[in-house]
Design an enzyme around this catalytic site. Structure first.
Site, short mmCIF file in Angstrom:
data_model
loop_
_atom_site.label_atom_id
_atom_site.label_comp_id
_atom_site.label_asym_id
_atom_site.label_seq_id
_atom_site.Cartn_x
_atom_site.Cartn_y
_atom_site.Cartn_z
N TYR A 47 -5.94 8.57 -5.74
CA TYR A 47 -5.14 7.63 -6.55
C TYR A 47 -3.82 8.29 -6.92
O TYR A 47 -3.81 9.45 -7.33
CB TYR A 47 -5.89 7.24 -7.83
CG TYR A 47 -6.19 5.76 -7.86
CD1 TYR A 47 -5.14 4.84 -7.87
CD2 TYR A 47 -7.49 5.28 -7.84
CE1 TYR A 47 -5.40 3.48 -7.86
CE2 TYR A 47 -7.75 3.92 -7.83
CZ TYR A 47 -6.70 3.02 -7.84
OH TYR A 47 -6.95 1.68 -7.82
N GLU A 49 -0.85 6.30 -8.48
CA GLU A 49 0.09 5.30 -9.03
C GLU A 49 1.33 5.99 -9.56
O GLU A 49 1.26 7.04 -10.19
CB GLU A 49 -0.58 4.49 -10.14
CG GLU A 49 -1.49 3.41 -9.59
CD GLU A 49 -2.21 2.63 -10.69
OE1 GLU A 49 -2.08 2.98 -11.87
OE2 GLU A 49 -2.92 1.68 -10.33
N ASP A 193 15.67 -8.56 6.47
CA ASP A 193 14.28 -8.21 6.78
C ASP A 193 14.25 -7.89 8.28
O ASP A 193 14.31 -8.77 9.12
CB ASP A 193 13.40 -9.41 6.45
CG ASP A 193 11.94 -9.19 6.83
OD1 ASP A 193 11.63 -8.18 7.50
OD2 ASP A 193 11.10 -10.04 6.47
N THR A 219 8.67 -3.83 8.28
CA THR A 219 7.31 -3.35 8.50
C THR A 219 7.45 -2.00 9.19
O THR A 219 8.53 -1.64 9.67
CB THR A 219 6.51 -4.28 9.44
OG1 THR A 219 7.20 -4.34 10.69
CG2 THR A 219 6.37 -5.68 8.88
N LYS A 222 5.65 -2.47 13.88
CA LYS A 222 6.10 -3.27 15.02
C LYS A 222 6.86 -2.33 15.98
O LYS A 222 6.26 -1.41 16.49
CB LYS A 222 6.88 -4.48 14.52
CG LYS A 222 5.98 -5.40 13.67
CD LYS A 222 6.66 -6.62 13.11
CE LYS A 222 5.66 -7.43 12.27
NZ LYS A 222 6.29 -8.58 11.60
N ARG A 228 0.14 0.17 10.07
CA ARG A 228 0.41 -1.12 9.46
C ARG A 228 0.93 -0.89 8.04
O ARG A 228 0.23 -0.28 7.23
CB ARG A 228 -0.90 -1.91 9.45
CG ARG A 228 -0.84 -3.36 9.08
CD ARG A 228 -2.08 -4.08 9.60
NE ARG A 228 -2.05 -4.06 11.05
CZ ARG A 228 -1.31 -4.89 11.80
NH1 ARG A 228 -0.58 -5.82 11.25
NH2 ARG A 228 -1.31 -4.77 13.11
#
Ligand SMILES: *Cc1c(COP(=O)(O)O)cnc(C)c1O
Length: 424
Positions: A47, A49, A193, A219, A222, A228
């Site tokens: 974790y 954060e 984008d 992203t 691609k 991903r």
């Protein structure tokens, strides 16, 4: 001990499917073994954060170093001054940017989904169309190209708070300089984008959006060929023009607004295993091997487009400047659904896609979208593209002939098994 044979057998089946087939879905690619090793590592247990050096959990010394490497490599790759590598996907990156820079009810202007845009640019079924007031620009019917004068007229009429450029199915380059002039004229943020062509942009094969756009999202899976995921970038940080203040009263910089749009705005703990895999992919993308690869992606798309045109197929805008093309199948008396299904039977994977001014539903469509990023990773070059177009044309001309499709599938499997799934 519980050993999950069921899932791992299925993963083996999927690997076999990927190995034997021709992958032409424009948004897909094959990540390297080291990208996957990082993504499948013990970092999934952590974790973290917050951001490096400013975490809400202990034990983050190592992941801090990893995330800093990812950020520094991403900035070097794109020539950015600020990045956030935590967005879980492209859609999450866009959600974070909109949450940070817009108020619910603000107007946004994006590229029409049915002309090749993305759901997150204002579709009524997406958060972007539910929380904000969307309007759209599209392509010209005759040319298949965006007319920047019409974008300007639309922006002046709508006065959006955010102008969004970038697409999922547009095979031509974008005039970011002109778009920035339009955004400035109406007082809008300009968001690019670049989810699809980010790899080509990183290596200078297309116009550079970071020079002109306030914020750029992408992203990472691609053309960039990473795990991903998503990310947000700016070439230059600047004082936010909305006058948003920090609790201490000073004006907030855009980067701090965007960071908080990701966390706590739209996400919880970052995926440090995926961030490590992104760092690996950014490193790969700066290599000579990747430069060679991404140039070949573009050459392959060009060769494929020419071969399709030679066989009487109609490509929207007549060709491609990037890795992808959108083909209108109306003159072949086929729907996108026919094409996707029959090619699927021959182990050639494409996706059906709306074409501009399509009269069919999104479940049927009149077109198919094709991209060369994945087959180029497998090592295919221009001459192979001509062979693939022959397979595709043969399958589409015999789309109801099961034995013919089975014959093509056999030839496809034979060809593709000779090419490794992973690049070096
Ligand atoms: C693929 C894509 C996205 C979304 O990416 P996900 O990772 O699937 O959420 C966003 N915008 C554009 C233009 C895309 O092509």
């Amino acid at each position: 001990m519980y050993q999950d044979k069921q899932i791992f057998d299925l993963i083996d089946l999927e690997k076999e499917r990927q190995l034997k087939g021709v992958e032409l879905i424009a948004s897909e690619n094959f990540a390297s073994a080291q990208v996957m090793a990082a993504a499948g590592s013990v970092l999934t247990n952590k974790y973290a954060e917050g951001l490096p050096g400013k975490r809400y959990y202990g034990g983050c010394e190592v992941v801090d170093e990893i995330e800093d490497l990812a950020r520094n490599r991403a900035m070097e790759l794109f020539g950015a001054e600020w990045v956030n590598v935590q967005p879980h996907s492209g859609a999450q990156a866009n959600a974070a940017v909109m949450l940070a820079l817009l108020e619910p009810g603000d107007k946004i202007l994006g590229f029409d989904l049915s002309h090749g845009g993305h759901l997150t640019h204002g579709s009524p079924v997406n958060f972007s169309g539910k929380l904000y007031q969307p309007s759209f620009y599209g392509v010209e019917k005759e040319t298949g190209l965006i007319d920047w004068d019409k974008v300007e007229a639309k922006a002046k009429a709508e006065k959006p708070k955010m102008l969004i450029c970038g697409a999922s199915a547009y095979s031509r380059d974008w005039d970011y300089e002109r778009l920035r002039a339009i955004a400035d004229e109406v007082g809008a943020f300009l968001l690019a984008d670049i989810s699809h062509p980010s790899g080509l942009i990183a290596r200078g094969l297309l116009n550079d959006p970071l020079e002109y756009c306030h914020v750029v999202t992408t992203t990472t899976h691609k053309t960039l060929r990473g795990p991903r995921g998503g990310m947000i970038m700016m070439r230059k940080d600047f004082e936010n023009p909305l006058g948003k203040k920090t609790p201490k009263g000073s004006l907030r910089m855009m980067s701090s607004l965007l960071d908080s749009g990701v966390f706590p705005g739209t996400q919880g703990g970052p995926l440090e295993h995926i961030i490590a895999a992104k760092a690996v992919a950014y490193g790969e993308a700066m290599s000579d091997d990747y430069m060679h690869y991404i140039m070949q992606v573009k050459k392959n798309a060009h060769a494929m487009a020419e071969a399709f045109v030679g066989k009487g197929y109609q490509i929207i805008s007549g060709g491609t400047d990037n890795h992808s093309m959108l083909i209108d199948l109306s003159n072949k008396n086929l729907t996108g659904k026919n094409a996707e299904e029959s090619l699927g039977k021959a182990d050639i994977t494409i996706n059906k896609n709306m074409v501009p001014f399509d009269e069919r539903s999104p479940f049927v469509t009149s077109g198919m979208r094709i991209g060369t990023a994945a087959v180029t990773t497998r090592g295919l070059a221009e001459s192979d593209m001509l062979e693939l177009v022959d397979f595709i044309d043969d399958a589409l001309r015999n789309f109801e002939n099961e034995s013919k499709l089975a014959e093509i599938k056999k030839a496809v499997n034979e060809k593709m098994t000779a090419f490794p799934l992973f690049h070096k």
